[in-house]
Scaffold this motif. Structure first.
Motif, PDB file in Angstrom:
ATOM      1  N   LYS A  12     -39.276  31.690  42.863  1.00 42.53           N
ATOM      2  CA  LYS A  12     -37.869  31.300  42.762  1.00 42.53           C
ATOM      3  C   LYS A  12     -37.128  31.594  44.061  1.00 42.53           C
ATOM      4  O   LYS A  12     -37.335  32.615  44.712  1.00 42.53           O
ATOM      5  CB  LYS A  12     -37.190  32.050  41.618  1.00 42.53           C
ATOM      6  CG  LYS A  12     -37.608  31.578  40.236  1.00 42.53           C
ATOM      7  CD  LYS A  12     -36.639  32.052  39.191  1.00 42.53           C
ATOM      8  CE  LYS A  12     -37.097  31.682  37.796  1.00 42.53           C
ATOM      9  NZ  LYS A  12     -37.233  30.230  37.616  1.00 42.53           N
ATOM     10  N   VAL A  13     -36.252  30.667  44.395  1.00 44.34           N
ATOM     11  CA  VAL A  13     -35.327  30.837  45.502  1.00 44.34           C
ATOM     12  C   VAL A  13     -33.946  31.027  44.886  1.00 44.34           C
ATOM     13  O   VAL A  13     -33.542  30.251  44.011  1.00 44.34           O
ATOM     14  CB  VAL A  13     -35.338  29.601  46.427  1.00 44.34           C
ATOM     15  CG1 VAL A  13     -34.273  29.724  47.501  1.00 44.34           C
ATOM     16  CG2 VAL A  13     -36.719  29.417  47.047  1.00 44.34           C
ATOM     17  N   LEU A  14     -33.240  32.039  45.325  1.00 44.55           N
ATOM     18  CA  LEU A  14     -31.906  32.313  44.794  1.00 44.55           C
ATOM     19  C   LEU A  14     -30.856  31.986  45.847  1.00 44.55           C
ATOM     20  O   LEU A  14     -31.104  32.140  47.051  1.00 44.55           O
ATOM     21  CB  LEU A  14     -31.788  33.795  44.408  1.00 44.55           C
ATOM     22  CG  LEU A  14     -32.834  34.320  43.427  1.00 44.55           C
ATOM     23  CD1 LEU A  14     -32.651  35.805  43.194  1.00 44.55           C
ATOM     24  CD2 LEU A  14     -32.782  33.557  42.115  1.00 44.55           C
ATOM     25  N   GLN A  15     -29.691  31.537  45.367  1.00 43.91           N
ATOM     26  CA  GLN A  15     -28.596  31.242  46.277  1.00 43.91           C
ATOM     27  C   GLN A  15     -27.313  31.886  45.764  1.00 43.91           C
ATOM     28  O   GLN A  15     -27.014  31.818  44.573  1.00 43.91           O
ATOM     29  CB  GLN A  15     -28.403  29.726  46.442  1.00 43.91           C
ATOM     30  CG  GLN A  15     -29.524  29.058  47.215  1.00 43.91           C
ATOM     31  CD  GLN A  15     -29.228  27.611  47.539  1.00 43.91           C
ATOM     32  OE1 GLN A  15     -29.940  26.705  47.111  1.00 43.91           O
ATOM     33  NE2 GLN A  15     -28.175  27.385  48.325  1.00 43.91           N
ATOM     34  N   ILE A  16     -26.586  32.478  46.688  1.00 47.64           N
ATOM     35  CA  ILE A  16     -25.340  33.156  46.343  1.00 47.64           C
ATOM     36  C   ILE A  16     -24.264  32.746  47.344  1.00 47.64           C
ATOM     37  O   ILE A  16     -24.523  32.756  48.558  1.00 47.64           O
ATOM     38  CB  ILE A  16     -25.526  34.699  46.426  1.00 47.64           C
ATOM     39  CG1 ILE A  16     -26.649  35.140  45.471  1.00 47.64           C
ATOM     40  CG2 ILE A  16     -24.230  35.418  46.076  1.00 47.64           C
ATOM     41  CD1 ILE A  16     -27.152  36.528  45.770  1.00 47.64           C
ATOM     42  N   PRO A  17     -23.044  32.376  46.901  1.00 50.91           N
ATOM     43  CA  PRO A  17     -22.643  32.209  45.499  1.00 50.91           C
ATOM     44  C   PRO A  17     -23.071  30.837  44.987  1.00 50.91           C
ATOM     45  O   PRO A  17     -23.594  30.028  45.744  1.00 50.91           O
ATOM     46  CB  PRO A  17     -21.114  32.296  45.588  1.00 50.91           C
ATOM     47  CG  PRO A  17     -20.807  31.683  46.925  1.00 50.91           C
ATOM     48  CD  PRO A  17     -21.955  32.082  47.833  1.00 50.91           C
TER      49      PRO A  17
END
Lengths: 112, 114
Positions: B3-8
């Motif tokens: 998984k790749v996470l992005q914030i915000p």
């Protein structure tokens, strides 16, 4: 079919039907990626097909690649409601560092 | 899967302000990418990044854009100053190997510039 100046295409089919989405590309490539994108999510790879494969299967999915006509297709057999998504083809024309070039996408809706 | 996470997930800012979009790539991946998608249009490549350097960038990657990944932390896209036309969804992606291999995408950051 996807590419160029075409707008996002929309297809609606009934559950159990077969569907084929086509993709024509302009720049020579030896690999085509097929991604699906669900609402609110990023694209997820479903099939990657290389020029030496011509055809590739994954479960109910089948992709073809014809480098002579610069086209690829994605077929779904016996579509189910969970196949509802936007499907993109993408090529990688770079011969060194990757930079995917996406088609406009096909919005597929599978209804009961 | 990885998984790749992005914030915000969503950022609203006034034109002219600076914004930083953060990406947490798959842990053992070596290649990183940013793509831009305007509503109703196709996703377009912005930049790729490897070994601490920009390898290639598109015409969309304006002088106001910059990327970095300090000390193996977040892979960031900074826009300074922002313009109205920067409003879009920005997707981060990463891959273990480079050309011809799968890129894993994050869920995107929707940027709205007012």
């Amino acid at each position: 079919s996807q590419w160029g100046e075409e707008n996002l295409q929309a297809l609606s089919i009934q559950e159990g039907e077969d569907v084929t989405m086509n993709c024509s590309y302009k720049t020579y490539t030896t690999v085509v990626h097929w991604y699906r994108q669900d609402s609110g999510r990023g694209p997820a790879l479903i099939i990657l097909i290389r020029s030496n494969e011509r055809e590739k299967r994954s479960g109910r999915l089948r992709a073809t690649l014809d480098t002579s006509s610069q086209s690829s297709s994605l077929s779904i057999t016996a579509a189910q409601c969970e196949d509802t998504a936007v499907y993109f083809c993408a090529t990688d024309p770079s011969s060194s560092f990757s930079k995917l070039v996406f088609g406009q996408g096909t919005s597929l809706s599978v209804v009961p | 899967g990885p998984k790749v996470l992005q914030i915000p997930s969503h950022q609203i800012i006034d034109m002219g302000q600076m914004v930083t979009l953060n990406c947490d790539p798959v842990s053992n991946h070596l290649y990183f990418y940013w793509y831009k998608q305007i509503l109703g249009q196709q996703m377009e490549f912005l930049v790729n990044f490897y070994n601490g350097k920009v390898m290639e960038k598109s015409k969309l990657f304006k002088d106001q854009f910059s990327v970095e990944r300090p000390d193996g932390s977040y892979f960031t896209l900074k826009i300074q100053p922002t313009a109205l036309e920067d409003s879009a969804v920005y997707f981060c992606a990463s891959s273990l190997l480079d050309w011809g291999y799968e890129q894993y995408f994050g869920p995107g950051t929707r940027l709205t510039v007012l």
